[in-house]
Scaffold this motif. Structure first.
Motif, PDB file in Angstrom:
ATOM      1  N   SER A  37       7.470  42.374  43.828  1.00  0.00           N
ATOM      2  CA  SER A  37       6.103  42.808  44.121  1.00  0.00           C
ATOM      3  C   SER A  37       5.787  42.714  45.603  1.00  0.00           C
ATOM      4  CB  SER A  37       5.101  41.967  43.331  1.00  0.00           C
ATOM      5  OG  SER A  37       5.266  42.182  41.960  1.00  0.00           O
ATOM      6  N   ALA A  38       6.509  41.855  46.311  1.00  0.00           N
ATOM      7  CA  ALA A  38       6.268  41.700  47.743  1.00  0.00           C
ATOM      8  C   ALA A  38       7.092  42.690  48.577  1.00  0.00           C
ATOM      9  CB  ALA A  38       6.582  40.275  48.167  1.00  0.00           C
ATOM     10  N   GLN A  39       7.880  43.530  47.937  1.00  0.00           N
ATOM     11  CA  GLN A  39       8.764  44.454  48.651  1.00  0.00           C
ATOM     12  C   GLN A  39       8.001  45.622  49.292  1.00  0.00           C
ATOM     13  OE1 GLN A  39      12.451  44.513  48.543  1.00  0.00           O
ATOM     14  NE2 GLN A  39      12.237  42.373  48.002  1.00  0.00           N
ATOM     15  N   THR A  40       7.054  46.199  48.556  1.00  0.00           N
ATOM     16  CA  THR A  40       6.315  47.351  49.076  1.00  0.00           C
ATOM     17  C   THR A  40       4.816  47.097  48.925  1.00  0.00           C
ATOM     18  OG1 THR A  40       6.240  48.514  46.957  1.00  0.00           O
ATOM     19  CG2 THR A  40       8.166  48.928  48.353  1.00  0.00           C
ATOM     20  N   TRP A  41       4.045  47.823  49.706  1.00  0.00           N
ATOM     21  CA  TRP A  41       2.592  47.659  49.655  1.00  0.00           C
ATOM     22  C   TRP A  41       2.025  48.059  48.300  1.00  0.00           C
ATOM     23  CZ3 TRP A  41      -0.098  44.694  52.550  1.00  0.00           C
ATOM     24  CH2 TRP A  41       0.295  44.443  53.854  1.00  0.00           C
ATOM     25  N   SER A  42       2.552  49.145  47.721  1.00  0.00           N
ATOM     26  CA  SER A  42       2.000  49.604  46.441  1.00  0.00           C
ATOM     27  C   SER A  42       2.248  48.580  45.331  1.00  0.00           C
ATOM     28  CB  SER A  42       2.571  50.967  46.061  1.00  0.00           C
ATOM     29  OG  SER A  42       3.971  50.895  45.931  1.00  0.00           O
ATOM     30  N   LEU A  43       3.442  48.007  45.301  1.00  0.00           N
ATOM     31  CA  LEU A  43       3.726  46.983  44.294  1.00  0.00           C
ATOM     32  C   LEU A  43       2.924  45.713  44.537  1.00  0.00           C
ATOM     33  CD1 LEU A  43       7.581  47.337  43.802  1.00  0.00           C
ATOM     34  CD2 LEU A  43       5.765  48.039  42.255  1.00  0.00           C
ATOM     35  N   THR A  44       2.738  45.373  45.800  1.00  0.00           N
ATOM     36  CA  THR A  44       1.930  44.195  46.130  1.00  0.00           C
ATOM     37  C   THR A  44       0.489  44.399  45.682  1.00  0.00           C
ATOM     38  OG1 THR A  44       3.340  43.726  48.020  1.00  0.00           O
ATOM     39  CG2 THR A  44       1.178  42.672  47.999  1.00  0.00           C
ATOM     40  N   LEU A  45      -0.043  45.593  45.908  1.00  0.00           N
ATOM     41  CA  LEU A  45      -1.419  45.881  45.484  1.00  0.00           C
ATOM     42  C   LEU A  45      -1.558  45.842  43.969  1.00  0.00           C
ATOM     43  CD1 LEU A  45      -2.459  48.694  47.984  1.00  0.00           C
ATOM     44  CD2 LEU A  45      -3.224  46.309  47.928  1.00  0.00           C
ATOM     45  N   VAL A  46      -0.569  46.369  43.249  1.00  0.00           N
ATOM     46  CA  VAL A  46      -0.612  46.327  41.786  1.00  0.00           C
ATOM     47  C   VAL A  46      -0.562  44.884  41.299  1.00  0.00           C
ATOM     48  CG1 VAL A  46       0.673  46.903  39.683  1.00  0.00           C
ATOM     49  CG2 VAL A  46       0.323  48.630  41.446  1.00  0.00           C
ATOM     50  N   PHE A  47       0.303  44.081  41.888  1.00  0.00           N
ATOM     51  CA  PHE A  47       0.425  42.678  41.499  1.00  0.00           C
ATOM     52  C   PHE A  47      -0.871  41.918  41.787  1.00  0.00           C
ATOM     53  CE2 PHE A  47       1.735  38.258  42.389  1.00  0.00           C
ATOM     54  CZ  PHE A  47       2.276  37.950  41.150  1.00  0.00           C
ATOM     55  N   LEU A  48      -1.419  42.114  42.977  1.00  0.00           N
ATOM     56  CA  LEU A  48      -2.675  41.440  43.322  1.00  0.00           C
ATOM     57  C   LEU A  48      -3.833  41.928  42.457  1.00  0.00           C
ATOM     58  CD1 LEU A  48      -2.403  41.251  47.211  1.00  0.00           C
ATOM     59  CD2 LEU A  48      -2.093  39.406  45.549  1.00  0.00           C
ATOM     60  N   ALA A  49      -3.842  43.223  42.153  1.00  0.00           N
ATOM     61  CA  ALA A  49      -4.898  43.764  41.289  1.00  0.00           C
ATOM     62  C   ALA A  49      -4.818  43.167  39.889  1.00  0.00           C
ATOM     63  CB  ALA A  49      -4.796  45.281  41.225  1.00  0.00           C
ATOM     64  N   SER A  50      -3.602  42.950  39.396  1.00  0.00           N
ATOM     65  CA  SER A  50      -3.471  42.342  38.067  1.00  0.00           C
ATOM     66  C   SER A  50      -3.966  40.894  38.073  1.00  0.00           C
ATOM     67  CB  SER A  50      -2.035  42.423  37.569  1.00  0.00           C
ATOM     68  OG  SER A  50      -1.177  41.645  38.360  1.00  0.00           O
ATOM     69  N   LEU A  51      -3.723  40.183  39.156  1.00  0.00           N
ATOM     70  CA  LEU A  51      -4.248  38.814  39.260  1.00  0.00           C
ATOM     71  C   LEU A  51      -5.766  38.811  39.372  1.00  0.00           C
ATOM     72  CD1 LEU A  51      -1.665  37.099  41.642  1.00  0.00           C
ATOM     73  CD2 LEU A  51      -1.921  36.811  39.178  1.00  0.00           C
ATOM     74  N   VAL A  52      -6.303  39.738  40.155  1.00  0.00           N
ATOM     75  CA  VAL A  52      -7.763  39.853  40.275  1.00  0.00           C
ATOM     76  C   VAL A  52      -8.369  40.181  38.920  1.00  0.00           C
ATOM     77  CG1 VAL A  52      -9.621  41.269  41.266  1.00  0.00           C
ATOM     78  CG2 VAL A  52      -7.799  40.397  42.733  1.00  0.00           C
ATOM     79  N   LEU A  53      -7.743  41.082  38.185  1.00  0.00           N
ATOM     80  CA  LEU A  53      -8.230  41.452  36.859  1.00  0.00           C
ATOM     81  C   LEU A  53      -8.229  40.249  35.921  1.00  0.00           C
ATOM     82  CD1 LEU A  53      -9.212  43.890  35.228  1.00  0.00           C
ATOM     83  CD2 LEU A  53      -6.854  44.231  34.529  1.00  0.00           C
ATOM     84  N   LEU A  54      -7.212  39.423  35.999  1.00  0.00           N
ATOM     85  CA  LEU A  54      -7.156  38.203  35.191  1.00  0.00           C
ATOM     86  C   LEU A  54      -8.336  37.290  35.508  1.00  0.00           C
ATOM     87  CD1 LEU A  54      -5.543  36.216  33.298  1.00  0.00           C
ATOM     88  CD2 LEU A  54      -4.524  35.352  35.411  1.00  0.00           C
ATOM     89  N   PHE A  55      -8.589  37.075  36.790  1.00  0.00           N
ATOM     90  CA  PHE A  55      -9.691  36.198  37.181  1.00  0.00           C
ATOM     91  C   PHE A  55     -11.053  36.814  36.873  1.00  0.00           C
ATOM     92  CE2 PHE A  55      -6.317  34.460  40.048  1.00  0.00           C
ATOM     93  CZ  PHE A  55      -6.203  33.248  39.388  1.00  0.00           C
ATOM     94  N   VAL A  56     -11.167  38.127  36.973  1.00  0.00           N
ATOM     95  CA  VAL A  56     -12.421  38.799  36.616  1.00  0.00           C
ATOM     96  C   VAL A  56     -12.699  38.618  35.130  1.00  0.00           C
ATOM     97  CG1 VAL A  56     -13.454  41.096  36.309  1.00  0.00           C
ATOM     98  CG2 VAL A  56     -12.495  40.454  38.508  1.00  0.00           C
ATOM     99  N   ASP A  57     -11.677  38.761  34.305  1.00  0.00           N
ATOM    100  CA  ASP A  57     -11.854  38.571  32.863  1.00  0.00           C
ATOM    101  C   ASP A  57     -12.323  37.151  32.553  1.00  0.00           C
ATOM    102  OD1 ASP A  57     -11.129  41.163  32.347  1.00  0.00           O
ATOM    103  OD2 ASP A  57      -9.113  40.679  31.622  1.00  0.00           O
ATOM    104  N   ILE A  58     -11.733  36.169  33.190  1.00  0.00           N
ATOM    105  CA  ILE A  58     -12.136  34.783  32.946  1.00  0.00           C
ATOM    106  C   ILE A  58     -13.554  34.532  33.472  1.00  0.00           C
ATOM    107  CG2 ILE A  58     -11.612  32.377  33.538  1.00  0.00           C
ATOM    108  CD1 ILE A  58      -8.629  33.183  33.339  1.00  0.00           C
ATOM    109  N   LEU A  59     -13.882  35.093  34.631  1.00  0.00           N
ATOM    110  CA  LEU A  59     -15.250  34.996  35.144  1.00  0.00           C
ATOM    111  C   LEU A  59     -16.236  35.617  34.165  1.00  0.00           C
ATOM    112  CD1 LEU A  59     -17.331  34.526  37.502  1.00  0.00           C
ATOM    113  CD2 LEU A  59     -16.776  36.856  38.201  1.00  0.00           C
ATOM    114  N   CYS A  60     -15.890  36.753  33.608  1.00  0.00           N
ATOM    115  CA  CYS A  60     -16.762  37.414  32.627  1.00  0.00           C
ATOM    116  C   CYS A  60     -16.961  36.535  31.391  1.00  0.00           C
ATOM    117  CB  CYS A  60     -16.189  38.767  32.227  1.00  0.00           C
ATOM    118  SG  CYS A  60     -16.283  40.004  33.524  1.00  0.00           S
ATOM    119  N   ALA A  61     -15.901  35.867  30.954  1.00  0.00           N
ATOM    120  CA  ALA A  61     -16.012  35.000  29.777  1.00  0.00           C
ATOM    121  C   ALA A  61     -17.031  33.887  30.011  1.00  0.00           C
ATOM    122  CB  ALA A  61     -14.653  34.408  29.435  1.00  0.00           C
TER     123      ALA A  61
END
Length: 157
Positions: free
Chosen positions: A54-78
């Motif tokens: 995920s750290a190899q390219t910007w697009s993969l890094t953004l997808v990885f970071l977006a998935s982590l943000v989505l995880l934290f957003v879901d928990i915040l929503c809960a």
């Protein structure tokens, strides 16, 4: 009986409907089980490889970071829906629509990495698998939006 009851120690206390409590607990449990299944699938080496890749390219890094943000957003929503924040259920809906859209696109070959794609021979099979995978989230959304006690709870806040 209203949504607030008065106790001697704490003043007014919010009575959260059971359906909203179940939905909040389900959000947290779904995310925890998702993480456990991911760790079980990849193992320690696979997880390290995913992070390294995920750290190899910007697009993969953004997808990885977006998935982590989505995880934290879901928990915040809960935690926020239990407090009666109506924006939290709408944010959770938006997050699930976004996740569904990305998984659909990745499964059709428009996104990275392959870990986020659903296997299937044709679009119908992929769509069915994706809906089955997202069924717990759909049920949570139904608990937050459909029953009248849930709607009334968020309207009064």
């Amino acid at each position: 009986m209203g949504f607030f009851t008065k106790t001697r120690r704490s003043g007014a206390r919010l009575n959260v409907p059971a359906l909203v409590q179940v939905a909040a607990i389900a959000i947290i449990l779904i995310r925890c089980v998702d993480l456990l299944m991911l760790f079980n699938l990849l193992g320690w080496k696979g997880l390290q490889e995913l992070i390294f890749r995920s750290a190899q390219t910007w697009s993969l890094t953004l997808v990885f970071l977006a998935s982590l943000v989505l995880l934290f957003v879901d928990i915040l929503c809960a935690f926020s829906v239990v407090k009666g924040r109506s924006w939290a259920r709408w944010l959770y809906l938006f997050a699930q629509i976004s996740a569904f859209g990305y998984l659909w696109a990745a499964s059709l070959g428009y996104g990275y990495p392959e870990l986020f794609s659903i296997a299937g021979e044709n679009r119908r099979e992929i769509f069915h698998s994706l809906v089955m995978q997202k069924l717990p989230d759909i049920m949570v959304l139904l608990l937050l939006f459909i029953p009248s006690p849930s709607r009334r709870f968020f309207r009064l806040q």
